[in-house]
Design a protein around this motif. Structure first.
Motif, PDB file in Angstrom:
ATOM      1  N   TRP A 262      -9.833  -2.918   8.552  1.00 45.74           N
ATOM      2  CA  TRP A 262      -8.721  -2.566   7.662  1.00 45.74           C
ATOM      3  C   TRP A 262      -7.521  -2.248   8.540  1.00 45.74           C
ATOM      4  O   TRP A 262      -7.590  -1.383   9.409  1.00 45.74           O
ATOM      5  CB  TRP A 262      -9.109  -1.369   6.817  1.00 45.74           C
ATOM      6  CG  TRP A 262      -8.053  -0.846   5.886  1.00 45.74           C
ATOM      7  CD1 TRP A 262      -6.851  -0.275   6.235  1.00 45.74           C
ATOM      8  CD2 TRP A 262      -8.096  -0.829   4.451  1.00 45.74           C
ATOM      9  NE1 TRP A 262      -6.151   0.096   5.120  1.00 45.74           N
ATOM     10  CE2 TRP A 262      -6.903  -0.229   4.010  1.00 45.74           C
ATOM     11  CE3 TRP A 262      -9.041  -1.238   3.508  1.00 45.74           C
ATOM     12  CZ2 TRP A 262      -6.619  -0.032   2.649  1.00 45.74           C
ATOM     13  CZ3 TRP A 262      -8.756  -1.055   2.169  1.00 45.74           C
ATOM     14  CH2 TRP A 262      -7.557  -0.463   1.741  1.00 45.74           C
ATOM     15  N   TRP A 263      -6.395  -2.920   8.287  1.00 49.88           N
ATOM     16  CA  TRP A 263      -5.212  -2.767   9.139  1.00 49.88           C
ATOM     17  C   TRP A 263      -4.011  -2.410   8.283  1.00 49.88           C
ATOM     18  O   TRP A 263      -3.558  -3.205   7.463  1.00 49.88           O
ATOM     19  CB  TRP A 263      -4.958  -4.070   9.890  1.00 49.88           C
ATOM     20  CG  TRP A 263      -4.018  -3.952  11.056  1.00 49.88           C
ATOM     21  CD1 TRP A 263      -3.569  -2.819  11.663  1.00 49.88           C
ATOM     22  CD2 TRP A 263      -3.434  -5.043  11.784  1.00 49.88           C
ATOM     23  NE1 TRP A 263      -2.739  -3.121  12.718  1.00 49.88           N
ATOM     24  CE2 TRP A 263      -2.643  -4.475  12.816  1.00 49.88           C
ATOM     25  CE3 TRP A 263      -3.502  -6.429  11.663  1.00 49.88           C
ATOM     26  CZ2 TRP A 263      -1.919  -5.263  13.727  1.00 49.88           C
ATOM     27  CZ3 TRP A 263      -2.787  -7.204  12.559  1.00 49.88           C
ATOM     28  CH2 TRP A 263      -2.004  -6.630  13.586  1.00 49.88           C
ATOM     29  N   ASP A 264      -3.509  -1.184   8.461  1.00 49.84           N
ATOM     30  CA  ASP A 264      -2.270  -0.753   7.818  1.00 49.84           C
ATOM     31  C   ASP A 264      -1.100  -1.049   8.750  1.00 49.84           C
ATOM     32  O   ASP A 264      -1.096  -0.595   9.904  1.00 49.84           O
ATOM     33  CB  ASP A 264      -2.302   0.752   7.522  1.00 49.84           C
ATOM     34  CG  ASP A 264      -3.174   1.095   6.331  1.00 49.84           C
ATOM     35  OD1 ASP A 264      -2.980   0.488   5.277  1.00 49.84           O
ATOM     36  OD2 ASP A 264      -4.042   1.977   6.475  1.00 49.84           O
TER      37      ASP A 264
ATOM     38  N   ILE B 178      -6.873  -7.193   5.567  1.00 51.42           N
ATOM     39  CA  ILE B 178      -8.264  -7.093   5.965  1.00 51.42           C
ATOM     40  C   ILE B 178      -8.553  -8.220   6.960  1.00 51.42           C
ATOM     41  O   ILE B 178      -8.374  -9.400   6.643  1.00 51.42           O
ATOM     42  CB  ILE B 178      -9.219  -7.204   4.758  1.00 51.42           C
ATOM     43  CG1 ILE B 178      -8.819  -6.200   3.669  1.00 51.42           C
ATOM     44  CG2 ILE B 178     -10.654  -6.987   5.207  1.00 51.42           C
ATOM     45  CD1 ILE B 178      -8.874  -4.759   4.083  1.00 51.42           C
TER      46      ILE B 178
ATOM     47  N   ASP C  56      -2.840  -2.101  -5.067  1.00 49.36           N
ATOM     48  CA  ASP C  56      -3.994  -2.898  -5.482  1.00 49.36           C
ATOM     49  C   ASP C  56      -3.789  -3.524  -6.858  1.00 49.36           C
ATOM     50  O   ASP C  56      -4.342  -4.591  -7.148  1.00 49.36           O
ATOM     51  CB  ASP C  56      -5.254  -2.027  -5.514  1.00 49.36           C
ATOM     52  CG  ASP C  56      -5.752  -1.673  -4.121  1.00 49.36           C
ATOM     53  OD1 ASP C  56      -5.347  -2.339  -3.155  1.00 49.36           O
ATOM     54  OD2 ASP C  56      -6.545  -0.718  -4.000  1.00 49.36           O
TER      55      ASP C  56
ATOM     56  N   ASP D 195     -13.543  -0.114   4.877  1.00 49.29           N
ATOM     57  CA  ASP D 195     -12.630  -0.059   3.744  1.00 49.29           C
ATOM     58  C   ASP D 195     -12.127   1.374   3.593  1.00 49.29           C
ATOM     59  O   ASP D 195     -12.907   2.299   3.367  1.00 49.29           O
ATOM     60  CB  ASP D 195     -13.375  -0.502   2.483  1.00 49.29           C
ATOM     61  CG  ASP D 195     -12.476  -0.645   1.270  1.00 49.29           C
ATOM     62  OD1 ASP D 195     -11.541   0.173   1.128  1.00 49.29           O
ATOM     63  OD2 ASP D 195     -12.729  -1.545   0.454  1.00 49.29           O
ATOM     64  N   MET D 196     -10.810   1.581   3.684  1.00 50.43           N
ATOM     65  CA  MET D 196     -10.261   2.932   3.650  1.00 50.43           C
ATOM     66  C   MET D 196     -10.427   3.610   2.299  1.00 50.43           C
ATOM     67  O   MET D 196     -10.249   4.827   2.193  1.00 50.43           O
ATOM     68  CB  MET D 196      -8.798   2.943   4.078  1.00 50.43           C
ATOM     69  CG  MET D 196      -8.607   2.944   5.579  1.00 50.43           C
ATOM     70  SD  MET D 196      -6.915   3.337   6.093  1.00 50.43           S
ATOM     71  CE  MET D 196      -6.870   5.112   5.797  1.00 50.43           C
ATOM     72  N   HIS D 197     -10.772   2.872   1.262  1.00 51.78           N
ATOM     73  CA  HIS D 197     -11.063   3.505  -0.015  1.00 51.78           C
ATOM     74  C   HIS D 197     -12.248   4.470   0.106  1.00 51.78           C
ATOM     75  O   HIS D 197     -12.407   5.381  -0.715  1.00 51.78           O
ATOM     76  CB  HIS D 197     -11.355   2.462  -1.093  1.00 51.78           C
ATOM     77  CG  HIS D 197     -10.150   1.669  -1.497  1.00 51.78           C
ATOM     78  ND1 HIS D 197     -10.052   0.312  -1.283  1.00 51.78           N
ATOM     79  CD2 HIS D 197      -8.979   2.033  -2.079  1.00 51.78           C
ATOM     80  CE1 HIS D 197      -8.894  -0.127  -1.737  1.00 51.78           C
ATOM     81  NE2 HIS D 197      -8.221   0.895  -2.215  1.00 51.78           N
TER      82      HIS D 197
ATOM     83  N   ASN E 191       0.848  -1.187   0.000  1.00 50.72           N
ATOM     84  CA  ASN E 191       0.000   0.000   0.000  1.00 50.72           C
ATOM     85  C   ASN E 191       0.888   1.242   0.000  1.00 50.72           C
ATOM     86  O   ASN E 191       1.763   1.392   0.853  1.00 50.72           O
ATOM     87  CB  ASN E 191      -0.901   0.004   1.240  1.00 50.72           C
ATOM     88  CG  ASN E 191      -1.953   1.085   1.189  1.00 50.72           C
ATOM     89  OD1 ASN E 191      -2.255   1.635   0.131  1.00 50.72           O
ATOM     90  ND2 ASN E 191      -2.530   1.400   2.336  1.00 50.72           N
TER      91      ASN E 191
ATOM     92  N   ARG F 204      -1.104  -3.524   3.863  1.00 49.47           N
ATOM     93  CA  ARG F 204      -2.387  -3.528   4.558  1.00 49.47           C
ATOM     94  C   ARG F 204      -3.012  -4.903   4.438  1.00 49.47           C
ATOM     95  O   ARG F 204      -2.741  -5.661   3.492  1.00 49.47           O
ATOM     96  CB  ARG F 204      -3.302  -2.441   4.005  1.00 49.47           C
ATOM     97  CG  ARG F 204      -3.600  -2.511   2.514  1.00 49.47           C
ATOM     98  CD  ARG F 204      -4.801  -3.345   2.180  1.00 49.47           C
ATOM     99  NE  ARG F 204      -5.295  -3.112   0.823  1.00 49.47           N
ATOM    100  CZ  ARG F 204      -6.202  -3.870   0.234  1.00 49.47           C
ATOM    101  NH1 ARG F 204      -6.712  -4.925   0.860  1.00 49.47           N
ATOM    102  NH2 ARG F 204      -6.603  -3.597  -1.010  1.00 49.47           N
TER     103      ARG F 204
END
Length: 289
Positions: free
Chosen positions: A234-236, A127, A59, A210-212, A33, A125
């Motif tokens: 969502w985990w960065d 999920i 992505d 979802d960070m999008h 990411n 990242r």
């Protein structure tokens, strides 16, 4: 083995299942990411256009090579090389999967193009299952903090929920980051989950959607208060995110010392499954298997 099971997709190089004592912990495995939802300061200096080449680089990464090697009965190594849709950029991710369910991750970004713009974020990242919404970390907090905005965030042991990490700015944008994180654990009410341990430090964020959803859409002002939770976490787990800047919001860029110019980077972390019987502090101190 009877304690855990990890499944890798050899078509894309991403693991699709991480089970521990019969519990599925993830919905999607680690993926590179390089983007953050642009802030008001970013918009003011044109980052959304200048750095757009990095927006979908993670992505859209394509698997170029995967090598699987069984080192012993207690260790399997997986090497992946990913082609990025960025001229002269490649990503390498190495995994060591150990007999106790632990996964060591080594990440490298290789760039060979001096004309590339700065990179908003460098990391990975994943999920998680939505039940893993309890959060404990040793790092800066309790509020969000960034590379150039962290002096007021003391290093300490913090406990919270994933939902509490989101701040609904008037315009939806980047939020929730934590810097100088030694380790972070996400777990369900029974204590089952995953811990990420930095070597040495991480920049980490966990959100309940979802960070999008936070991405900037031209001519459409998405209010932060309109963002709702999804059936996921969502985990960065990052090497670093560039600073916020803020000398002004109408053209000033982030100071150069808090940016990530396009060059080679690497970092390491460990994913360690946890259960109700584990002390998070003691588990974080354990030596490698």
């Amino acid at each position: 083995n009877p304690d855990f099971r990890i499944i890798f997709n050899t078509q894309n190089g991403i693991f699709s299942s991480y089970q521990y004592h019969g519990h599925e912990l993830i919905k999607e495995g680690l993926r590179p990411n390089f983007w953050r939802p642009v802030t008001d300061n970013d918009l003011g200096n044109g980052l959304q256009q200048r750095c757009e080449i990095w927006k979908n680089a993670g992505d859209s990464a394509k698997l170029k090579d995967i090598k699987i090697k069984r080192v012993s009965a207690q260790q399997v190594n997986i090497h992946t090389e990913l082609a990025l849709p960025v001229p002269g950029a490649t990503c390498i991710v190495d995994y060591q999967i150990l007999g106790n369910g632990e996964m060591k991750v080594h990440f490298e970004l290789l760039t060979r193009n001096d004309s590339l713009p700065e990179i908003p974020r460098i990391g990975m990242r994943m999920i998680l299952q939505p039940a893993l919404d309890s959060l404990t970390w040793l790092g800066r907090g309790p509020h969000e903090n960034y590379w150039d905005r962290k002096a007021a965030a003391a290093v300490d042991l913090y406990k919270s929920s994933v939902e509490a990490q989101y701040y609904p700015y008037n315009r939806a944008q980047e939020t929730g980051n934590k810097t100088d994180v030694r380790w972070m654990a996400l777990h369900d009410n029974a204590g089952t989950g995953l811990m990420a341990i930095g070597h040495p430090l991480l920049s980490v964020c966990a959100l309940h959607f979802d960070m999008h959803k936070l991405d900037y859409v031209p001519l459409k002002n998405i209010h932060g208060g309109s963002i709702t939770n999804d059936d996921l976490i969502w985990w960065d787990i990052d090497f670093k995110q560039m600073g916020l800047g803020g000398d002004n919001s109408w053209g000033a860029k982030t100071h150069a010392e808090y940016t990530l110019p396009a060059k080679n980077y690497q970092y390491d972390f460990v994913l360690r499954p946890i259960s109700a019987n584990d002390s998070l502090i003691e588990t974080s101190k354990e030596e490698y298997y």
